[in-house]
Design a protein around this motif. Structure first.
Motif, PDB file in Angstrom:
ATOM      1  N   ILE A  51     -22.208  47.137  19.944  1.00 39.32           N
ATOM      2  CA  ILE A  51     -22.052  46.854  21.376  1.00 39.32           C
ATOM      3  C   ILE A  51     -22.878  47.820  22.214  1.00 39.32           C
ATOM      4  O   ILE A  51     -23.572  47.421  23.151  1.00 39.32           O
ATOM      5  CB  ILE A  51     -20.565  46.874  21.771  1.00 39.32           C
ATOM      6  N   VAL A  52     -22.841  49.104  21.872  1.00 34.91           N
ATOM      7  CA  VAL A  52     -23.602  50.112  22.635  1.00 34.91           C
ATOM      8  C   VAL A  52     -25.101  49.881  22.488  1.00 34.91           C
ATOM      9  O   VAL A  52     -25.855  49.908  23.472  1.00 34.91           O
ATOM     10  CB  VAL A  52     -23.210  51.536  22.189  1.00 34.91           C
ATOM     11  N   THR A  53     -25.556  49.636  21.274  1.00 36.71           N
ATOM     12  CA  THR A  53     -26.982  49.402  21.033  1.00 36.71           C
ATOM     13  C   THR A  53     -27.454  48.129  21.730  1.00 36.71           C
ATOM     14  O   THR A  53     -28.512  48.111  22.365  1.00 36.71           O
ATOM     15  CB  THR A  53     -27.255  49.298  19.520  1.00 36.71           C
ATOM     16  N   SER A  54     -26.659  47.074  21.644  1.00 38.54           N
ATOM     17  CA  SER A  54     -27.022  45.820  22.315  1.00 38.54           C
ATOM     18  C   SER A  54     -27.045  46.006  23.824  1.00 38.54           C
ATOM     19  O   SER A  54     -27.919  45.455  24.505  1.00 38.54           O
ATOM     20  CB  SER A  54     -26.036  44.713  21.943  1.00 38.54           C
ATOM     21  N   GLY A  55     -26.113  46.779  24.359  1.00 36.27           N
ATOM     22  CA  GLY A  55     -26.093  47.037  25.799  1.00 36.27           C
ATOM     23  C   GLY A  55     -27.357  47.730  26.269  1.00 36.27           C
ATOM     24  O   GLY A  55     -27.916  47.382  27.315  1.00 36.27           O
ATOM     25  N   ALA A  56     -27.821  48.702  25.503  1.00 38.58           N
ATOM     26  CA  ALA A  56     -29.053  49.409  25.867  1.00 38.58           C
ATOM     27  C   ALA A  56     -30.256  48.472  25.815  1.00 38.58           C
ATOM     28  O   ALA A  56     -31.145  48.534  26.673  1.00 38.58           O
ATOM     29  CB  ALA A  56     -29.274  50.595  24.940  1.00 38.58           C
ATOM     30  N   LYS A  57     -30.283  47.583  24.840  1.00 38.62           N
ATOM     31  CA  LYS A  57     -31.399  46.647  24.725  1.00 38.62           C
ATOM     32  C   LYS A  57     -31.362  45.595  25.833  1.00 38.62           C
ATOM     33  O   LYS A  57     -32.407  45.151  26.311  1.00 38.62           O
ATOM     34  CB  LYS A  57     -31.387  45.995  23.341  1.00 38.62           C
ATOM     35  N   ILE A  58     -30.178  45.204  26.260  1.00 44.60           N
ATOM     36  CA  ILE A  58     -30.052  44.255  27.370  1.00 44.60           C
ATOM     37  C   ILE A  58     -30.444  44.940  28.676  1.00 44.60           C
ATOM     38  O   ILE A  58     -31.059  44.311  29.547  1.00 44.60           O
ATOM     39  CB  ILE A  58     -28.635  43.659  27.397  1.00 44.60           C
ATOM     40  N   ASP A  59     -30.126  46.231  28.824  1.00 42.43           N
ATOM     41  CA  ASP A  59     -30.602  47.000  29.986  1.00 42.43           C
ATOM     42  C   ASP A  59     -32.127  46.969  30.057  1.00 42.43           C
ATOM     43  O   ASP A  59     -32.712  46.766  31.117  1.00 42.43           O
ATOM     44  CB  ASP A  59     -30.143  48.460  29.909  1.00 42.43           C
ATOM     45  N   SER A  60     -32.760  47.165  28.923  1.00 43.74           N
ATOM     46  CA  SER A  60     -34.214  47.155  28.858  1.00 43.74           C
ATOM     47  C   SER A  60     -34.775  45.776  29.208  1.00 43.74           C
ATOM     48  O   SER A  60     -35.787  45.661  29.915  1.00 43.74           O
ATOM     49  CB  SER A  60     -34.676  47.575  27.461  1.00 43.74           C
ATOM     50  N   ALA A  61     -34.120  44.724  28.753  1.00 42.60           N
ATOM     51  CA  ALA A  61     -34.573  43.366  29.070  1.00 42.60           C
ATOM     52  C   ALA A  61     -34.456  43.086  30.564  1.00 42.60           C
ATOM     53  O   ALA A  61     -35.337  42.462  31.155  1.00 42.60           O
ATOM     54  CB  ALA A  61     -33.771  42.340  28.273  1.00 42.60           C
ATOM     55  N   ALA A  62     -33.383  43.574  31.195  1.00 37.01           N
ATOM     56  CA  ALA A  62     -33.222  43.381  32.644  1.00 37.01           C
ATOM     57  C   ALA A  62     -34.296  44.145  33.409  1.00 37.01           C
ATOM     58  O   ALA A  62     -34.848  43.638  34.398  1.00 37.01           O
ATOM     59  CB  ALA A  62     -31.830  43.839  33.080  1.00 37.01           C
ATOM     60  N   GLU A  63     -34.624  45.350  32.961  1.00 35.16           N
ATOM     61  CA  GLU A  63     -35.689  46.122  33.606  1.00 35.16           C
ATOM     62  C   GLU A  63     -37.038  45.423  33.473  1.00 35.16           C
ATOM     63  O   GLU A  63     -37.808  45.358  34.437  1.00 35.16           O
ATOM     64  CB  GLU A  63     -35.763  47.524  33.003  1.00 35.16           C
ATOM     65  N   ASP A  64     -37.311  44.890  32.287  1.00 27.87           N
ATOM     66  CA  ASP A  64     -38.570  44.157  32.079  1.00 27.87           C
ATOM     67  C   ASP A  64     -38.640  42.914  32.966  1.00 27.87           C
ATOM     68  O   ASP A  64     -39.691  42.615  33.544  1.00 27.87           O
ATOM     69  CB  ASP A  64     -38.716  43.749  30.613  1.00 27.87           C
ATOM     70  N   ALA A  65     -37.523  42.201  33.085  1.00 27.11           N
ATOM     71  CA  ALA A  65     -37.499  40.988  33.909  1.00 27.11           C
ATOM     72  C   ALA A  65     -37.715  41.326  35.386  1.00 27.11           C
ATOM     73  O   ALA A  65     -38.491  40.660  36.074  1.00 27.11           O
ATOM     74  CB  ALA A  65     -36.171  40.255  33.718  1.00 27.11           C
ATOM     75  N   ALA A  66     -37.049  42.364  35.869  1.00 25.07           N
ATOM     76  CA  ALA A  66     -37.208  42.751  37.284  1.00 25.07           C
ATOM     77  C   ALA A  66     -38.627  43.222  37.565  1.00 25.07           C
ATOM     78  O   ALA A  66     -39.222  42.857  38.592  1.00 25.07           O
ATOM     79  CB  ALA A  66     -36.202  43.849  37.641  1.00 25.07           C
ATOM     80  N   ARG A  67     -39.180  44.016  36.669  1.00 27.65           N
ATOM     81  CA  ARG A  67     -40.550  44.516  36.858  1.00 27.65           C
ATOM     82  C   ARG A  67     -41.550  43.367  36.872  1.00 27.65           C
ATOM     83  O   ARG A  67     -42.442  43.305  37.711  1.00 27.65           O
ATOM     84  CB  ARG A  67     -40.889  45.509  35.742  1.00 27.65           C
ATOM     85  N   GLU A  68     -41.381  42.434  35.959  1.00 29.12           N
ATOM     86  CA  GLU A  68     -42.297  41.292  35.870  1.00 29.12           C
ATOM     87  C   GLU A  68     -42.170  40.405  37.109  1.00 29.12           C
ATOM     88  O   GLU A  68     -43.170  39.928  37.629  1.00 29.12           O
ATOM     89  CB  GLU A  68     -42.016  40.488  34.603  1.00 29.12           C
ATOM     90  N   ALA A  69     -40.961  40.202  37.595  1.00 28.22           N
ATOM     91  CA  ALA A  69     -40.769  39.372  38.793  1.00 28.22           C
ATOM     92  C   ALA A  69     -41.363  40.030  40.030  1.00 28.22           C
ATOM     93  O   ALA A  69     -41.879  39.348  40.910  1.00 28.22           O
ATOM     94  CB  ALA A  69     -39.283  39.099  39.008  1.00 28.22           C
ATOM     95  N   SER A  70     -41.320  41.345  40.097  1.00 28.35           N
ATOM     96  CA  SER A  70     -41.776  42.044  41.307  1.00 28.35           C
ATOM     97  C   SER A  70     -43.290  42.013  41.486  1.00 28.35           C
ATOM     98  O   SER A  70     -43.773  42.253  42.587  1.00 28.35           O
ATOM     99  CB  SER A  70     -41.302  43.499  41.293  1.00 28.35           C
ATOM    100  N   ILE A  71     -44.044  41.705  40.446  1.00 26.74           N
ATOM    101  CA  ILE A  71     -45.502  41.705  40.584  1.00 26.74           C
ATOM    102  C   ILE A  71     -46.065  40.320  40.916  1.00 26.74           C
ATOM    103  O   ILE A  71     -47.256  40.180  41.116  1.00 26.74           O
ATOM    104  CB  ILE A  71     -46.199  42.268  39.329  1.00 26.74           C
ATOM    105  N   HIS A  72     -45.201  39.304  40.999  1.00 25.41           N
ATOM    106  CA  HIS A  72     -45.663  37.958  41.349  1.00 25.41           C
ATOM    107  C   HIS A  72     -45.524  37.727  42.849  1.00 25.41           C
ATOM    108  O   HIS A  72     -44.722  38.348  43.522  1.00 25.41           O
ATOM    109  CB  HIS A  72     -44.890  36.906  40.548  1.00 25.41           C
ATOM    110  N   ARG A  73     -46.325  36.807  43.355  1.00 25.92           N
ATOM    111  CA  ARG A  73     -46.392  36.590  44.810  1.00 25.92           C
ATOM    112  C   ARG A  73     -45.408  35.550  45.318  1.00 25.92           C
ATOM    113  O   ARG A  73     -45.013  35.583  46.468  1.00 25.92           O
ATOM    114  CB  ARG A  73     -47.804  36.192  45.199  1.00 25.92           C
ATOM    115  N   THR A  74     -45.036  34.601  44.473  1.00 25.09           N
ATOM    116  CA  THR A  74     -44.121  33.550  44.926  1.00 25.09           C
ATOM    117  C   THR A  74     -42.805  33.639  44.156  1.00 25.09           C
ATOM    118  O   THR A  74     -42.758  34.140  43.022  1.00 25.09           O
ATOM    119  CB  THR A  74     -44.728  32.152  44.720  1.00 25.09           C
ATOM    120  N   ALA A  75     -41.760  33.104  44.773  1.00 28.71           N
ATOM    121  CA  ALA A  75     -40.439  33.143  44.146  1.00 28.71           C
ATOM    122  C   ALA A  75     -40.403  32.315  42.859  1.00 28.71           C
ATOM    123  O   ALA A  75     -39.808  32.729  41.863  1.00 28.71           O
ATOM    124  CB  ALA A  75     -39.386  32.648  45.125  1.00 28.71           C
ATOM    125  N   GLY A  76     -41.063  31.169  42.863  1.00 23.93           N
ATOM    126  CA  GLY A  76     -41.083  30.322  41.668  1.00 23.93           C
ATOM    127  C   GLY A  76     -41.767  31.001  40.488  1.00 23.93           C
ATOM    128  O   GLY A  76     -41.266  30.968  39.363  1.00 23.93           O
TER     129      GLY A  76
END
Length: 150
Positions: free
Chosen positions: A42-67
């Motif tokens: 559970i702890v290891t999976s939680g850390a990996k899901i944290d990393s996935a959320a960070e990657d998703a937010a970072r990737e979304a922030s560099i695009h120009r449109t919401a879609g």
């Protein structure tokens, strides 16, 4: 003639106690070990899901449109979970792209929330649920001087 004391009688009468002690301690020790493995997963999976959320937010922030930000965040989260070896029974990615609509020169943020249901049924632990849902949220700042899409 041999004299028997209370000490010699008690030492000779303990022949089967080791088996009884093992029967009491061994199941408890096994249960503790299995709970430690489940907690570690559970702890290891939680850390990996944290990393996935960070990657998703970072990737979304560099695009120009919401879609484009939505689709990029979903792809980044899926790729991150796959690269880290997480097998989710179900996955959801929610992205708040409100920061992409602020005016140029103002600071905006994009937030991504990744939810993953981690399977624990393969551990065969009594009393432990078969799956645990873990959620992580991350926020990334949008470049305030970059052009935004319409």
């Amino acid at each position: 003639m041999r004299i028997r004391t209370w000490w010699s009688r008690s030492v000779q009468g303990d022949g089967g106690s080791a088996a009884v002690e093992a029967a009491i301690i061994l199941p408890s020790l096994t249960m503790f070990l299995c709970l430690a493995i489940a907690g570690g997963r559970i702890v290891t999976s939680g850390a990996k899901i944290d990393s996935a959320a960070e990657d998703a937010a970072r990737e979304a922030s560099i695009h120009r449109t919401a879609g484009a930000a939505q689709s990029a965040a979903h792809a980044a989260a899926a790729e991150s979970l796959d690269d880290q070896g997480i097998k989710c029974a179900s996955t959801s990615v929610n992205v708040n792209t409100g920061g992409l609509s602020v005016l140029v020169g103002q600071v905006g943020t994009v937030t991504a929330t990744v939810t993953c249901t981690v399977n624990l049924s393969d551990l065969l632990l009594p009393g432990v649920p078969g799956a645990r849902t873990l959620t992580s949220t991350a926020t990334s700042v949008v470049d305030q001087y970059r052009q935004r899409g319409d």
